[in-house]
Design an enzyme around this catalytic site. Sequence first.
Site, PDB file in Angstrom:
ATOM      1  N   LYS A   1      54.940  53.951  49.295  1.00 41.63           N
ATOM      2  CA  LYS A   1      55.526  53.493  50.553  1.00 41.63           C
ATOM      3  C   LYS A   1      56.112  52.102  50.347  1.00 41.63           C
ATOM      4  O   LYS A   1      55.707  51.364  49.453  1.00 41.63           O
ATOM      5  CB  LYS A   1      54.484  53.425  51.669  1.00 41.63           C
ATOM      6  CG  LYS A   1      53.952  54.769  52.096  1.00 41.63           C
ATOM      7  CD  LYS A   1      53.012  54.641  53.271  1.00 41.63           C
ATOM      8  CE  LYS A   1      52.513  56.024  53.673  1.00 41.63           C
ATOM      9  NZ  LYS A   1      51.641  55.935  54.849  1.00 41.63           N
TER      10      LYS A   1
ATOM     11  N   THR B   1      50.271  49.812  35.612  1.00 42.13           N
ATOM     12  CA  THR B   1      50.746  49.583  34.253  1.00 42.13           C
ATOM     13  C   THR B   1      52.099  48.888  34.210  1.00 42.13           C
ATOM     14  O   THR B   1      52.574  48.534  33.138  1.00 42.13           O
ATOM     15  CB  THR B   1      50.862  50.918  33.492  1.00 42.13           C
ATOM     16  OG1 THR B   1      51.787  51.758  34.183  1.00 42.13           O
ATOM     17  CG2 THR B   1      49.509  51.606  33.380  1.00 42.13           C
ATOM     18  N   LYS B   2      52.736  48.743  35.375  1.00 43.46           N
ATOM     19  CA  LYS B   2      54.053  48.098  35.429  1.00 43.46           C
ATOM     20  C   LYS B   2      54.191  47.368  36.760  1.00 43.46           C
ATOM     21  O   LYS B   2      53.391  47.541  37.672  1.00 43.46           O
ATOM     22  CB  LYS B   2      55.162  49.113  35.228  1.00 43.46           C
ATOM     23  CG  LYS B   2      55.015  50.372  36.035  1.00 43.46           C
ATOM     24  CD  LYS B   2      55.790  51.509  35.401  1.00 43.46           C
ATOM     25  CE  LYS B   2      55.511  52.830  36.035  1.00 43.46           C
ATOM     26  NZ  LYS B   2      54.310  53.498  35.592  1.00 43.46           N
TER      27      LYS B   2
ATOM     28  N   HIS C   1      44.514  44.596  23.227  1.00 41.15           N
ATOM     29  CA  HIS C   1      44.178  44.708  21.805  1.00 41.15           C
ATOM     30  C   HIS C   1      45.316  45.382  21.062  1.00 41.15           C
ATOM     31  O   HIS C   1      45.939  46.309  21.563  1.00 41.15           O
ATOM     32  CB  HIS C   1      42.883  45.506  21.625  1.00 41.15           C
ATOM     33  CG  HIS C   1      41.688  44.785  22.130  1.00 41.15           C
ATOM     34  ND1 HIS C   1      40.998  43.869  21.373  1.00 41.15           N
ATOM     35  CD2 HIS C   1      41.080  44.807  23.341  1.00 41.15           C
ATOM     36  CE1 HIS C   1      40.001  43.381  22.079  1.00 41.15           C
ATOM     37  NE2 HIS C   1      40.027  43.925  23.277  1.00 41.15           N
TER      38      HIS C   1
END
Length: 181
Positions: A148, A130-131, A78
Amino acid sequence: LKGARIARVAKMEVLPFNSFSIGNQSKIEDYATINNSQGGVFIGKNTFIGISSVLKGPVKLGDNITLAQNVVISGLKHNGADLNTPKKEQGASTDMITLEDDCWIGANAVINPGVKIGEHSLVKGGSVVTKNIPPYSMAAGNPAQIIKRFNRMTQQWEESSNTYIDESSIFKKAVGGEFYI
């Protein structure tokens, strides 16, 4: 499709104007929600969607993926840059989420729009991704970080000395005025 199974109480919000496909031997468990209203949903072969998980397109899952229970993968974001307009009136956009082959996503994990998770990677339960996560990596936390990496020579998971994952992308998204559901 050979052996694909969609549980009878799965919520299939599959509309004809966007794509949906499910590969052979894949399974969608009870109470899972599949929604292609904002973009296509592609599920590869031998992929397992756990109880109460949510896939909201655009999403592409490779082969041999496992999503534990309550995983949320939503390509919908959004807009929210205008502080003078209610958030719900500012519209939304989408960004494809891709999970390459042979990934495992733990219970209650959240995968945000635009993320790509590389092959043979594992995301621990409760993580918020988030990435992008590179191939052969294990990630955990909120926001998820690499903890790891799989060493193909020793055939073992080893502690990662590099947990940094392009922090600038977080800043760009915050400055761009977008927030995620």
